[in-house]
Design an enzyme around this catalytic site. Structure first.
Site: not given
Ligand code: THU
Length: 160
Positions: A62, A64, A73, A75, A115
């Protein structure tokens, strides 16, 4: 009116050591990628690793952003990165691992809805299923043989 039931198939592995060897390797890559997540705001880290038909492994985590919705995210980072680099390769499997700053996650953490939709697009593109294995930081791993098991009644291009 008729009631209908939709069934999905899951396989649950008790520990990583129960997974087939190639998937153990894939999950280890997802865990490494998870550690490299850029998650300064949530501190919730996710890593994803994809096994391609060539045997190659690609990863994502992920990413941000201070403007929160601009982040992405793990994925989708993994699958878009793979689509960009290897547009003609089939994706055979995706392994996902997540960790939280506030607890040790010992239950399987599935991919979010957006995702699931994005992974489904690549199944359609390649006309073959993508197996998805997901876990927290430790503990059980859930496998679905196709992402469509995580997205019943999903939207797809045939409706356009
Ligand atoms: N996140 C993912 O990378 N994959 C997911 O399927 C759910 C959430 C990340 C997004 C964000 O950076 C952090 O987790 C909190 O939501």
């Amino acid at each position: 009116m008729k009631k209908q039931k939709i069934e999905i198939q899951l396989e649950v592995f008790e520990t990583v050591s129960e997974l087939p060897k190639d998937i153990q390797e894939l999950m280890a890559k997802a865990q490494q990628a998870r550690e490299n997540a850029y998650a300064p705001y949530s501190r919730f880290k996710v890593g994803a690793a994809l096994r391609l038909s060539s045997g190659e492994i690609t990863v994502g985590n992920n990413q941000e952003n201070a403007a929160y919705p601009s982040g992405l995210c793990a994925e989708r980072v993994a699958i878009f990165h793979t689509g960009a680099l290897f547009p003609n390769e089939e994706i055979k499997a995706m392994a996902i691992s997540a960790s939280s700053p506030s607890q040790i996650l010992s239950e399987p953490i599935g991919p979010c809805g957006a995702c699931r939709q994005s992974i489904a697009e690549y199944e359609q593109k390649q006309q073959s299923p993508i197996a998805v294995y997901f876990m927290g930081e430790t503990g059980k791993i859930v496998k679905v043989a196709s992402v469509m098991d995580l997205l019943p009644l999903g939207f797809d291009a045939k409706y356009l």
